[in-house]
Structure formats: C-alpha cells, structure tokens
Enzyme design. Structure first.
Site, PDB file in Angstrom:
ATOM      1  N   ASP A  30      -0.318 -12.234  14.314  1.00 12.51           N
ATOM      2  CA  ASP A  30      -0.815 -11.003  13.696  1.00 12.51           C
ATOM      3  C   ASP A  30      -2.124 -10.600  14.364  1.00 12.51           C
ATOM      4  OD1 ASP A  30      -0.220  -9.604  10.654  1.00 12.51           O
ATOM      5  OD2 ASP A  30      -2.161  -9.224  11.600  1.00 12.51           O
ATOM      6  N   ASN A  86       5.915  -8.200   2.423  1.00 10.18           N
ATOM      7  CA  ASN A  86       5.490  -7.043   1.643  1.00 10.18           C
ATOM      8  C   ASN A  86       6.560  -5.968   1.772  1.00 10.18           C
ATOM      9  OD1 ASN A  86       2.987  -8.238   0.971  1.00 10.18           O
ATOM     10  ND2 ASN A  86       2.191  -7.689   2.992  1.00 10.18           N
ATOM     11  N   GLN A  93       3.237  -2.782   2.424  1.00  3.01           N
ATOM     12  CA  GLN A  93       3.977  -2.734   3.697  1.00  3.01           C
ATOM     13  C   GLN A  93       3.439  -1.580   4.536  1.00  3.01           C
ATOM     14  OE1 GLN A  93       8.278  -2.365   3.456  1.00  3.01           O
ATOM     15  NE2 GLN A  93       8.499  -2.386   5.693  1.00  3.01           N
ATOM     16  N   SER A  94       2.961  -1.908   5.735  1.00  7.89           N
ATOM     17  CA  SER A  94       2.332  -0.888   6.583  1.00  7.89           C
ATOM     18  C   SER A  94       3.116  -0.628   7.864  1.00  7.89           C
ATOM     19  CB  SER A  94       0.896  -1.310   6.922  1.00  7.89           C
ATOM     20  OG  SER A  94       0.883  -2.525   7.639  1.00  7.89           O
ATOM     21  N   VAL A  95       4.110  -1.451   8.166  1.00  7.84           N
ATOM     22  CA  VAL A  95       4.961  -1.228   9.336  1.00  7.84           C
ATOM     23  C   VAL A  95       6.407  -1.260   8.838  1.00  7.84           C
ATOM     24  CG1 VAL A  95       5.672  -2.047  11.619  1.00  7.84           C
ATOM     25  CG2 VAL A  95       3.287  -2.338  10.882  1.00  7.84           C
ATOM     26  N   HIS A  99       9.334  -7.656   8.474  1.00  8.63           N
ATOM     27  CA  HIS A  99       8.545  -8.753   9.044  1.00  8.63           C
ATOM     28  C   HIS A  99       8.190  -9.727   7.943  1.00  8.63           C
ATOM     29  CE1 HIS A  99       5.978  -5.288   8.088  1.00  8.63           C
ATOM     30  NE2 HIS A  99       5.035  -6.148   7.738  1.00  8.63           N
ATOM     31  N   HIS A 101       5.588 -12.676   7.039  1.00  8.86           N
ATOM     32  CA  HIS A 101       4.304 -13.281   7.403  1.00  8.86           C
ATOM     33  C   HIS A 101       4.393 -14.792   7.165  1.00  8.86           C
ATOM     34  CE1 HIS A 101       1.748  -9.479   7.065  1.00  8.86           C
ATOM     35  NE2 HIS A 101       2.818  -9.111   6.392  1.00  8.86           N
TER      36      HIS A 101
END
Ligand code: 5GP
Ligand code: ZN
Length: 113
Positions: A30, A86, A93-95, A99, A101
C-alpha cells in the site's frame, strides 16, 4: 477497465512495489501503509467490489487467500495479522477494484474505526 488504477497496476502500466504475482492475483505494498506490513491483494480481473462477488467466485477468493497467507509467512507475521475489505463508500472503499488489505507487524485494535 482502462481507467481503473488497480487494473493498471496489475498490468504494469502504473508501478507498484509488488510482493507476489500469480496468473490470477497480484499483491503489492500500500502506498500509504497503516502498519509495518500493509499490502493489497487484487484479482487481475476487474471486480468492482466485494459485493460483486458471487458463488462462481469461490476459486478466486481462495487464490486471494492463498496469496495473502504466503505473503504473511514471507513477512514473518506468524503471531497474527488482519485481512480487511472495505466495501462501499460508507466503509471507506476508495478504489473501485476489489482489494483485500493485509495488515500486520504491530498490535491491531478491535473494533476498527
Ligand atoms: P480502500 O480505501 O479502498 O479500502 O483502500 C485503497 C488503498 O489503496 C488505500 O489504502 C490506499 O493507500 C491505496 N492506494 C491508493 N492509490 C494507490 C497507488 O497508486 N498505489 C498503491 N500501491 N496503493 C494505493
Ligand atoms: Zn480494475
């Protein structure tokens, strides 16, 4: 997905510190780590979110788990680590490419914020 950041990391268009690559999965560090080990496992195939997964995606989830467990071993996290996904804006969730983590290398509080 041409404009997806993580598709572009998976295909090498955008550089990332990759720690594991398989035919179906990429794991990379990250850019804004929240723990001594903080990596993201993504499918090469564009999946927009956890909520898009269904019964046909069991094998893919298994491959993501296997990849993260291998990285956890490589990183010496035998005393514990956390896997987080997320999903959606309210969870941060930003993308919009699935994904997982993996966080480890320090004590992790519960519940998360
Ligand atoms: P989310 O907030 O969607 O659960 O997680 C997205 C993660 O992607 C964040 O932890 C963020 O730091 C990471 N990230 C965003 N852009 C990049 C990038 O260009 N390269 C890498 N390696 N990580 C990124
Ligand atoms: Zn994508």
């Amino acid at each position: 997905m041409p404009n997806c950041l993580f598709c572009r990391i998976a295909n090498g268009e955008i550089p990332a510190d990759k720690v594991l690559e398989t035919p179906d999965v990429v794991v990379f560090r990250d850019i804004n780590p929240q723990a001594p080990t903080h990596v993201l496992a993504i499918p090469r195939r564009h999946v927009p979110a956890f909520s898009a997964l269904g019964p046909d995606d069991g094998a893919l989830l298994g491959k993501l788990a296997e990849a993260l467990n291998r990285v956890a071993t490589q990183e010496g996290l035998s005393d514990g680590y956390r896997v987080v996904c997320n999903n959606g804006p309210r969870a941060g969730q930003s993308v919009d490419h699935l994904h997982l983590h993996l966080l480890g290398g320090r004590d992790l509080n519960w519940p998360p914020g």
